[in-house]
Scaffold this motif. Structure first.
Motif, mmCIF file in Angstrom:
data_model
loop_
_atom_site.group_PDB
_atom_site.id
_atom_site.type_symbol
_atom_site.label_atom_id
_atom_site.label_comp_id
_atom_site.label_asym_id
_atom_site.label_seq_id
_atom_site.Cartn_x
_atom_site.Cartn_y
_atom_site.Cartn_z
ATOM 1 N N ILE A 53 0.856 -1.181 0.000
ATOM 2 C CA ILE A 53 0.000 0.000 0.000
ATOM 3 C C ILE A 53 0.900 1.242 0.000
ATOM 4 O O ILE A 53 1.944 1.277 0.673
ATOM 5 C CB ILE A 53 -0.952 0.012 1.215
ATOM 6 C CG1 ILE A 53 -1.926 1.200 1.132
ATOM 7 C CG2 ILE A 53 -0.186 -0.007 2.525
ATOM 8 C CD1 ILE A 53 -3.054 1.146 2.149
ATOM 9 N N ALA A 54 0.520 2.250 -0.762
ATOM 10 C CA ALA A 54 1.326 3.458 -0.881
ATOM 11 C C ALA A 54 1.307 4.251 0.417
ATOM 12 O O ALA A 54 0.303 4.264 1.133
ATOM 13 C CB ALA A 54 0.798 4.319 -2.026
ATOM 14 N N PRO A 55 2.416 4.917 0.767
ATOM 15 C CA PRO A 55 2.441 5.744 1.986
ATOM 16 C C PRO A 55 1.314 6.771 2.021
ATOM 17 O O PRO A 55 0.731 7.026 3.075
ATOM 18 C CB PRO A 55 3.817 6.403 1.928
ATOM 19 C CG PRO A 55 4.669 5.429 1.173
ATOM 20 C CD PRO A 55 3.756 4.845 0.138
ATOM 21 N N ALA A 56 0.985 7.378 0.871
ATOM 22 C CA ALA A 56 -0.092 8.365 0.851
ATOM 23 C C ALA A 56 -1.429 7.738 1.228
ATOM 24 O O ALA A 56 -2.269 8.370 1.878
ATOM 25 C CB ALA A 56 -0.179 9.011 -0.531
ATOM 26 N N ALA A 61 -5.777 6.660 5.191
ATOM 27 C CA ALA A 61 -6.467 5.697 6.055
ATOM 28 C C ALA A 61 -6.505 6.188 7.496
ATOM 29 O O ALA A 61 -7.533 6.083 8.177
ATOM 30 C CB ALA A 61 -5.781 4.339 5.972
ATOM 31 N N ALA A 62 -5.387 6.740 7.975
ATOM 32 C CA ALA A 62 -5.351 7.264 9.340
ATOM 33 C C ALA A 62 -6.332 8.421 9.501
ATOM 34 O O ALA A 62 -7.057 8.520 10.504
ATOM 35 C CB ALA A 62 -3.933 7.710 9.692
ATOM 36 N N VAL A 63 -6.376 9.301 8.506
ATOM 37 C CA VAL A 63 -7.311 10.431 8.547
ATOM 38 C C VAL A 63 -8.749 9.929 8.592
ATOM 39 O O VAL A 63 -9.578 10.401 9.385
ATOM 40 C CB VAL A 63 -7.082 11.351 7.334
ATOM 41 C CG1 VAL A 63 -8.192 12.398 7.241
ATOM 42 C CG2 VAL A 63 -5.728 12.029 7.425
ATOM 43 N N ASN A 64 -9.080 8.952 7.750
ATOM 44 C CA ASN A 64 -10.447 8.445 7.684
ATOM 45 C C ASN A 64 -10.872 7.756 8.977
ATOM 46 O O ASN A 64 -11.993 7.949 9.464
ATOM 47 C CB ASN A 64 -10.582 7.477 6.510
ATOM 48 C CG ASN A 64 -10.446 8.158 5.172
ATOM 49 O OD1 ASN A 64 -10.650 9.376 5.066
ATOM 50 N ND2 ASN A 64 -10.090 7.408 4.137
ATOM 51 N N VAL A 65 -9.980 6.952 9.542
ATOM 52 C CA VAL A 65 -10.338 6.226 10.768
ATOM 53 C C VAL A 65 -10.465 7.184 11.946
ATOM 54 O O VAL A 65 -11.380 7.061 12.770
ATOM 55 C CB VAL A 65 -9.297 5.126 11.054
ATOM 56 C CG1 VAL A 65 -9.519 4.527 12.443
ATOM 57 C CG2 VAL A 65 -9.390 4.037 9.995
ATOM 58 N N GLY A 104 -6.879 -0.146 -1.073
ATOM 59 C CA GLY A 104 -5.581 0.347 -1.505
ATOM 60 C C GLY A 104 -5.470 1.849 -1.567
ATOM 61 O O GLY A 104 -4.355 2.383 -1.635
ATOM 62 N N ALA A 105 -6.622 2.556 -1.537
ATOM 63 C CA ALA A 105 -6.599 4.017 -1.549
ATOM 64 C C ALA A 105 -6.764 4.603 -0.158
ATOM 65 O O ALA A 105 -6.800 5.833 -0.015
ATOM 66 C CB ALA A 105 -7.709 4.539 -2.461
ATOM 67 N N GLY A 106 -6.863 3.760 0.861
ATOM 68 C CA GLY A 106 -7.026 4.247 2.223
ATOM 69 C C GLY A 106 -8.470 4.467 2.638
ATOM 70 O O GLY A 106 -8.730 4.966 3.738
ATOM 71 N N ARG A 107 -9.420 4.079 1.772
ATOM 72 C CA ARG A 107 -10.833 4.219 2.121
ATOM 73 C C ARG A 107 -11.255 3.090 3.045
ATOM 74 O O ARG A 107 -10.811 1.943 2.890
ATOM 75 C CB ARG A 107 -11.704 4.214 0.861
ATOM 76 C CG ARG A 107 -11.486 5.400 -0.066
ATOM 77 C CD ARG A 107 -12.459 5.342 -1.240
ATOM 78 N NE ARG A 107 -12.207 4.145 -2.050
ATOM 79 C CZ ARG A 107 -11.518 4.150 -3.188
ATOM 80 N NH1 ARG A 107 -10.989 5.275 -3.635
ATOM 81 N NH2 ARG A 107 -11.355 3.033 -3.880
ATOM 82 N N ILE A 108 -12.125 3.387 3.999
ATOM 83 C CA ILE A 108 -12.619 2.369 4.924
ATOM 84 C C ILE A 108 -13.537 1.408 4.178
ATOM 85 O O ILE A 108 -14.531 1.824 3.571
ATOM 86 C CB ILE A 108 -13.367 3.019 6.105
ATOM 87 C CG1 ILE A 108 -12.389 3.833 6.962
ATOM 88 C CG2 ILE A 108 -14.046 1.951 6.954
ATOM 89 C CD1 ILE A 108 -13.058 4.559 8.113
ATOM 90 N N LEU A 244 2.677 10.825 8.167
ATOM 91 C CA LEU A 244 3.011 9.402 8.202
ATOM 92 C C LEU A 244 3.638 8.959 6.881
ATOM 93 O O LEU A 244 4.577 8.147 6.870
ATOM 94 C CB LEU A 244 1.760 8.569 8.488
ATOM 95 C CG LEU A 244 1.027 8.855 9.800
ATOM 96 C CD1 LEU A 244 -0.208 7.970 9.913
ATOM 97 C CD2 LEU A 244 1.947 8.626 10.992
ATOM 98 N N ALA A 245 3.121 9.486 5.772
ATOM 99 C CA ALA A 245 3.664 9.117 4.468
ATOM 100 C C ALA A 245 5.133 9.512 4.345
ATOM 101 O O ALA A 245 5.967 8.739 3.856
ATOM 102 C CB ALA A 245 2.840 9.770 3.362
ATOM 103 N N GLY A 246 5.470 10.702 4.815
ATOM 104 C CA GLY A 246 6.860 11.146 4.761
ATOM 105 C C GLY A 246 7.771 10.274 5.609
ATOM 106 O O GLY A 246 8.910 9.986 5.232
ATOM 107 N N MET A 247 7.282 9.842 6.765
ATOM 108 C CA MET A 247 8.081 8.969 7.637
ATOM 109 C C MET A 247 8.324 7.623 6.965
ATOM 110 O O MET A 247 9.427 7.071 7.031
ATOM 111 C CB MET A 247 7.364 8.783 8.971
ATOM 112 C CG MET A 247 7.201 10.063 9.767
ATOM 113 S SD MET A 247 6.223 9.785 11.267
ATOM 114 C CE MET A 247 5.860 11.473 11.749
ATOM 115 N N MET A 248 7.283 7.075 6.324
ATOM 116 C CA MET A 248 7.451 5.798 5.631
ATOM 117 C C MET A 248 8.446 5.924 4.484
ATOM 118 O O MET A 248 9.264 5.017 4.257
ATOM 119 C CB MET A 248 6.098 5.308 5.124
ATOM 120 C CG MET A 248 5.107 4.939 6.221
ATOM 121 S SD MET A 248 3.500 4.422 5.581
ATOM 122 C CE MET A 248 3.946 2.915 4.714
#
Length: 497
Positions: A53-56, A61-65, A104-108, A244-248
Motif C-alpha cells: 500500500i502506498a504511503p499516501a 487511512a489514518a485520517v479516515n479512521v 488500496g486508496a485508504g478508504r474504509i 506518516l507518508a513522509g516517515m514511511m
C-alpha cells in the motif's frame, strides 16, 4: 494420619486431572493459532487484499479512521496500521476501541470482525480469564511443561536408546506408551523451547508487577522501558496529524532492505504525538525493531531490539520463537506438526495413567469419561464455535459457547458408564463437524467471492475436510484408544519402556 492420606488422594487426583486438561487445551489451541493470520483471512474473506500500500494511502487511512473515531466519546491514544504481508495481505487500522479494513486508496471498507480468531488467541493466552490471572496460569503451565519434559527423560533412562522402537501393533497401552515416549524424544527441543518461552511470556506480567513494586514505586512501564524504550512526555494540546507518508518514505530510504509491518501513532492529534515504524531486519529472529519519529517527522532513533543489549535482543526473539512467526509457511507447517505431537504427548500421558489404574483393578470409568470429554470434546467444541461463526456471524459469544459445551461434555463423560462409547460418539461428531465446516466454507467462498477468489486460501478448507475424514476413519476402527481407557483384553502385563 492414614485417613488423612486417603482423603487427600482424590484431591490430588482431581488437581492432576484438571492441570492435565488445561495443559492439553493449551497445546491444542497453541497449535491452531500458529495459523492466526490464515484464520483471519478464512473468517473474513470478503476484504480488499493487496501486496503493498502506498504511503499516501496509509496517511489517508489514518485520517479516515480518526474521523470515524471523532463520533465516539473517548479519544483513542493509539492508532495501529497493519501493512500488507505475505501471510496477511491486508491493511488494517486499529484504535483503542475499533478496527477497520481499508482498501488500496485508504478508504474504509468495513469493520474487522475476526472475533473467532480472537477467541482462539484468548483461549491460548488467558483461557478467557482476566488477562493478569490468565497469563499467570498459562505461565505456570509452561513451567510445569518444562518440569514434565525434564523429569520424563530422567524417569526413563532407555528413552533415547529406544527412540525408534515403536510397538504400534501391540496392546493399546503399550502402543500408546511407545507413541508417547517416541514423540516426547523427537519433539524434545521444540517442547522445551515452546514451554520455556511460553512460561516467560506468561509470567512476564507478574514479574513486572513484582519488580515495579520493589524498584519503581509500582510503575510497570518503567520495568519494560529498558527493553522497549521509554514513552515521551504526553502533551494533550491539539495538533495536526503528523506526516506518516513522509516517515514511511524516509524509512524506505534509510533502510531499503527492511520491511515495515506496522505504523504506530501514539497520542494522535496532540502536541505530544510520536510515531514508531515496526521494521523486520532480514535473517533475524526478533519480532522487529522500532524506528521512532517525533510529531514533526524527525527520526529519533531505534529502541535497540536489533542491535541493543543481549537482553533486549533475547527478549525480542521470545515471541517469534514461541509462535513460529519466522521463515514463512514452511516454518508454520513445521510448528503445526510439532505442536500436534506435543498435543498428543500431553493427552496420551493421562491416558497411559488411566490404563495403569485399570490394570491394577482401580476404578477408572468416571476418570476415563472425564478425560475422553477433554481429549475429544475440546476440538469438537472448537469446531462447533467455528461452525457458529459461519452460520450465526461474528457476534456470537464464542467463549461462553465453548466453556458451556465443555462443561456439559465433562458432566456427560463422568456420568456415562461406558467411556469408550463416549469417545466414539465424540470422534464421530468431531469428524462430521469438521467436514461440514470445511466443505460449507469452501462452497460459500465459491458462491460469493468470484470477484476476489484470492481472498481466502482454500487449502485450509481442504485440510479441514481431510482431517475430518481421517478422524471419521479413526472412529470406526475396532480400537480407538486415544482419550479412552483400553478394553480389558487389550492390556498386556508387559511393562512399558
Amino acid at each position: 494420619m492414614a485417613n488423612l492420606f486417603r482423603r487427600a488422594l482424590p484431591v490430588h487426583t482431581a488437581i492432576g486431572l484438571w492441570a492435565g486438561a488445561l495443559l492439553y487445551i493449551l497445546c491444542l489451541t497453541g497449535m491452531l493459532i500458529v495459523f492466526d493470520e490464515e484464520w483471519q483471512r478464512w473468517e473474513q474473506p470478503d476484504v480488499p487484499e493487496m501486496t503493498a500500500i502506498a504511503p499516501a494511502a496509509v496517511q489517508q487511512a489514518a485520517v479516515n479512521v480518526l474521523a470515524a473515531e471523532a463520533e465516539l466519546e473517548k479519544r483513542t491514544t493509539h492508532l495501529f496500521v497493519h501493512l500488507p504481508s505475505g501471510a496477511l495481505p491486508r491493511t488494517i487500522v486499529t484504535t483503542d476501541t475499533q478496527a477497520f479494513h481499508v482498501d488500496g486508496a485508504g478508504r474504509i471498507h468495513g469493520p474487522e470482525t475476526n472475533s473467532w480468531t480472537q477467541f482462539l488467541l484468548d483461549a491460548h493466552y488467558y483461557f478467557h480469564l482476566p488477562s493478569f490471572i490468565g497469563l499467570t496460569l498459562v505461565g505456570g503451565l509452561g513451567v510445569m511443561m518444562v518440569a514434565l519434559a525434564i523429569s520424563g527423560i530422567l524417569a526413563h533412562p532407555r528413552i533415547f536408546r529406544d527412540a525408534f522402537r515403536l510397538r504400534a501393533r501391540a496392546g493399546d497401552r503399550l502402543a500408546l506408551t511407545d507413541w508417547h515416549n517416541r514423540l516426547s524424544v523427537w519433539t524434545l527441543p521444540f517442547g522445551i523451547a515452546a514451554a520455556l518461552t511460553g512460561a516467560l511470556l506468561g509470567l512476564a506480567s507478574i514479574m513486572a508487577v513484582g519488580m515495579a513494586e520493589t524498584f519503581h514505586g509500582g510503575d510497570t512501564e518503567a520495568v519494560f522501558a529498558p527493553i522497549f524504550g521509554e514513552e515521551p512526555a504526553a502533551d494533550p494540546a491539539p495538533a495536526a496529524l503528523p506526516d506518516l507518508a513522509g516517515m514511511m518514505e524516509d524509512m524506505a530510504a534509510r533502510h531499503p532492505d527492511i520491511r515495515t509491518s506496522y505504523v504506530i501513532l501514539h497520542d494522535p492529534a496532540t502536541a505530544g504525538q510520536h510515531v514508531q515504524l515496526l521494521g523486520h531486519p532480514p535473517r533475524r529472529l526478533i519480532f522487529g525493531e522500532y524506528y521512532g519519529y517525533d510529531g514533526a517527522g524527525n527520526f529519533t532513533g531505534t529502541a535497540g531490539m536489533a542491535d541493543g543489549t543481549v537482553g533486549q535482543q533475547v527478549s525480542a526473539s521470545i515471541y517469534n520463537l514461541h509462535f513460529g512467526n519466522f521463515g514463512g509457511l514452511p516454518v508454520k507447517l513445521a510448528y503445526i506438526l510439532l505442536g500436534l505431537s506435543l498435543t498428543i504427548v500431553s493427552g496420551s500421558g493421562m491416558s497411559i495413567w488411566l490404563a495403569k489404574r485399570r490394570q491394577k483393578g482401580l476404578p477408572t470409568a468416571r476418570l476415563a469419561g472425564f478425560w475422553s470429554a477433554i481429549v475429544w470434546g475440546t476440538p469438537l467444541m472448537l469446531a462447533l464455535t467455528a461452525a457458529a461463526r459461519l452460520v450465526v456471524g461474528g457476534g456470537t459469544a464464542f467463549a461462553a459457547l465453548f466453556w458451556a459445551g465443555m462443561t456439559a461434555l465433562i458432566i456427560a463423560g463422568i456420568l456415562m458408564k461406558r467411556p469408550r462409547q463416549m469417545t466414539r460418539y465424540l470422534q464421530c461428531a468431531l469428524a462430521v463437524t469438521l467436514f461440514a465446516v470445511g466443505a460449507g466454507h469452501a462452497i460459500w467462498i465459491s458462491l460469493t467471492m468470484s470477484a476476489n477468489p484470492a481472498g481466502m486460501p482454500l487449502w485450509l478448507d481442504i485440510a479441514i475436510v481431510i482431517i475430518g475424514l481421517i478422524i471419521w476413519w479413526f472412529s470406526l476402527r475396532p480400537r480407538a484408544n486415544f482419550g479412552s481407557h483400553p478394553v480389558p483384553g487389550a492390556v498386556s502385563a508387559q511393562s512399558p519402556s
